[in-house]
Design a protein around this motif. Sequence first.
Motif, PDB file in Angstrom:
ATOM      1  N   LEU A  77       0.815  -1.211   0.000  1.00 21.10           N
ATOM      2  CA  LEU A  77       0.000   0.000   0.000  1.00 21.10           C
ATOM      3  C   LEU A  77       0.851   1.265   0.000  1.00 21.10           C
ATOM      4  O   LEU A  77       0.571   2.223  -0.716  1.00 21.10           O
ATOM      5  CB  LEU A  77      -0.944   0.020   1.204  1.00 21.10           C
ATOM      6  CG  LEU A  77      -2.057  -1.018   1.236  1.00 21.10           C
ATOM      7  CD1 LEU A  77      -2.958  -0.779   2.445  1.00 21.10           C
ATOM      8  CD2 LEU A  77      -2.891  -0.972  -0.051  1.00 21.10           C
ATOM      9  N   PHE A  78       1.906   1.268   0.835  1.00 19.22           N
ATOM     10  CA  PHE A  78       2.677   2.490   1.041  1.00 19.22           C
ATOM     11  C   PHE A  78       4.043   2.477   0.371  1.00 19.22           C
ATOM     12  O   PHE A  78       4.705   3.518   0.312  1.00 19.22           O
ATOM     13  CB  PHE A  78       2.832   2.764   2.540  1.00 19.22           C
ATOM     14  CG  PHE A  78       1.531   2.829   3.284  1.00 19.22           C
ATOM     15  CD1 PHE A  78       0.454   3.537   2.773  1.00 19.22           C
ATOM     16  CD2 PHE A  78       1.366   2.169   4.494  1.00 19.22           C
ATOM     17  CE1 PHE A  78      -0.758   3.590   3.450  1.00 19.22           C
ATOM     18  CE2 PHE A  78       0.153   2.216   5.179  1.00 19.22           C
ATOM     19  CZ  PHE A  78      -0.907   2.932   4.654  1.00 19.22           C
ATOM     20  N   GLY A  79       4.486   1.322  -0.120  1.00 19.06           N
ATOM     21  CA  GLY A  79       5.760   1.247  -0.826  1.00 19.06           C
ATOM     22  C   GLY A  79       6.959   1.595   0.035  1.00 19.06           C
ATOM     23  O   GLY A  79       7.938   2.187  -0.451  1.00 19.06           O
ATOM     24  N   LEU A  80       6.912   1.234   1.316  1.00 20.57           N
ATOM     25  CA  LEU A  80       8.001   1.580   2.227  1.00 20.57           C
ATOM     26  C   LEU A  80       9.197   0.651   2.027  1.00 20.57           C
ATOM     27  O   LEU A  80       9.034  -0.544   1.825  1.00 20.57           O
ATOM     28  CB  LEU A  80       7.527   1.500   3.678  1.00 20.57           C
ATOM     29  CG  LEU A  80       6.355   2.411   4.048  1.00 20.57           C
ATOM     30  CD1 LEU A  80       5.981   2.229   5.511  1.00 20.57           C
ATOM     31  CD2 LEU A  80       6.693   3.868   3.762  1.00 20.57           C
ATOM     32  N   PRO A  81      10.408   1.185   2.118  1.00 18.41           N
ATOM     33  CA  PRO A  81      11.599   0.348   1.918  1.00 18.41           C
ATOM     34  C   PRO A  81      11.924  -0.545   3.107  1.00 18.41           C
ATOM     35  O   PRO A  81      12.624  -1.548   2.963  1.00 18.41           O
ATOM     36  CB  PRO A  81      12.719   1.369   1.691  1.00 18.41           C
ATOM     37  CG  PRO A  81      12.250   2.593   2.402  1.00 18.41           C
ATOM     38  CD  PRO A  81      10.757   2.615   2.267  1.00 18.41           C
ATOM     39  N   VAL A  82      11.407  -0.185   4.302  1.00 21.07           N
ATOM     40  CA  VAL A  82      11.724  -0.926   5.522  1.00 21.07           C
ATOM     41  C   VAL A  82      10.465  -1.120   6.357  1.00 21.07           C
ATOM     42  O   VAL A  82       9.675  -0.188   6.531  1.00 21.07           O
ATOM     43  CB  VAL A  82      12.784  -0.183   6.373  1.00 21.07           C
ATOM     44  CG1 VAL A  82      12.953  -0.834   7.742  1.00 21.07           C
ATOM     45  CG2 VAL A  82      14.125  -0.145   5.648  1.00 21.07           C
ATOM     46  N   PHE A  83      10.301  -2.334   6.859  1.00 15.02           N
ATOM     47  CA  PHE A  83       9.289  -2.634   7.872  1.00 15.02           C
ATOM     48  C   PHE A  83      10.047  -3.020   9.136  1.00 15.02           C
ATOM     49  O   PHE A  83      10.870  -3.935   9.122  1.00 15.02           O
ATOM     50  CB  PHE A  83       8.385  -3.774   7.418  1.00 15.02           C
ATOM     51  CG  PHE A  83       7.264  -4.083   8.372  1.00 15.02           C
ATOM     52  CD1 PHE A  83       6.256  -3.166   8.605  1.00 15.02           C
ATOM     53  CD2 PHE A  83       7.212  -5.308   9.042  1.00 15.02           C
ATOM     54  CE1 PHE A  83       5.211  -3.450   9.480  1.00 15.02           C
ATOM     55  CE2 PHE A  83       6.177  -5.601   9.912  1.00 15.02           C
ATOM     56  CZ  PHE A  83       5.176  -4.671  10.134  1.00 15.02           C
ATOM     57  N   TYR A  84       9.787  -2.306  10.220  1.00 16.21           N
ATOM     58  CA  TYR A  84      10.589  -2.408  11.440  1.00 16.21           C
ATOM     59  C   TYR A  84       9.741  -2.983  12.567  1.00 16.21           C
ATOM     60  O   TYR A  84       8.791  -2.357  13.017  1.00 16.21           O
ATOM     61  CB  TYR A  84      11.096  -1.010  11.805  1.00 16.21           C
ATOM     62  CG  TYR A  84      12.213  -0.928  12.821  1.00 16.21           C
ATOM     63  CD1 TYR A  84      12.209  -1.658  14.005  1.00 16.21           C
ATOM     64  CD2 TYR A  84      13.287  -0.073  12.600  1.00 16.21           C
ATOM     65  CE1 TYR A  84      13.229  -1.549  14.929  1.00 16.21           C
ATOM     66  CE2 TYR A  84      14.329   0.052  13.517  1.00 16.21           C
ATOM     67  CZ  TYR A  84      14.292  -0.697  14.676  1.00 16.21           C
ATOM     68  OH  TYR A  84      15.303  -0.585  15.594  1.00 16.21           O
ATOM     69  N   VAL A  85      10.100  -4.183  13.012  1.00 21.40           N
ATOM     70  CA  VAL A  85       9.448  -4.798  14.172  1.00 21.40           C
ATOM     71  C   VAL A  85      10.241  -4.391  15.409  1.00 21.40           C
ATOM     72  O   VAL A  85      11.390  -4.795  15.589  1.00 21.40           O
ATOM     73  CB  VAL A  85       9.389  -6.329  14.036  1.00 21.40           C
ATOM     74  CG1 VAL A  85       8.782  -6.949  15.296  1.00 21.40           C
ATOM     75  CG2 VAL A  85       8.581  -6.725  12.805  1.00 21.40           C
TER      76      VAL A  85
END
Length: 249
Positions: free
Chosen positions: A154-162
């Motif tokens: 949806l947002f095209g983010l380069p990083v998903f941070y848990v």
Amino acid sequence: MLKERAKSWRHVFKLDPNRVLSDRALERICQSDTDAIIIGGTDGITFDNTWELLTRVRRYPVECVQEISKKSAVVPGFDGYLIPTVLNSGSTHWIVGAHHEAVKIYGTMIPWEDVMVLGYVVLNPESKVARLTKSRYPLDKDDVTAYARMAEYLFGLPVFYVEYSGTFGEPDIVRAARKGLAGTRLFYGGGIQSEESARTMAKIADTVVVGNLVYYNVDAAVQTVKWVKETDVEVDVKSDKGKGGHRAS
């Protein structure tokens, strides 16, 4: 571009300008073969203490980026800037509100090629960042997979941070995040304090972030670089990546 350089980050240290770190400890951290230093924190962050820490890190040839938590503490001279958006926040301020305020003021001066947005899910409800951002909790595995897919598709983010922020997370939850990703890079942070914890999360996440350990056991902190970099990311054919799984670049 920062997004391209970050694809090679396997291990990162995160340093807090509001905490005391000796020159000797900082030297060991910066010369540890980590891939980058992130400077940032939740409270007590000012222009002055951020600038001071950046100046100290600049003595060493390691990439140094700022994670921005307040617009008044943005310091020029970093190699790049990380902009967090807390996807499970209960307040739109921490998703888009603070960002709009900053871009409205500084938009013409922002070096966009050296900016990278991090899509956070904050999973330790007792942490300062969870309380500040009113992070929604609890989240189950399906929730986390959905947030990961939102970040990428949806947002095209380069990083998903848990982010477990101060406590060690549940590996199955981190795997659920990875399940929802194809090209977006998975960062993990929280509770890395031993070889077992470092290797466990290094098997799942593309990039492991080590923070608190620096301040009470610098010997172990330096060792985490080796533990993480020696560990291969496990193959998961159930991830959105499909055949071959999601691998560290």
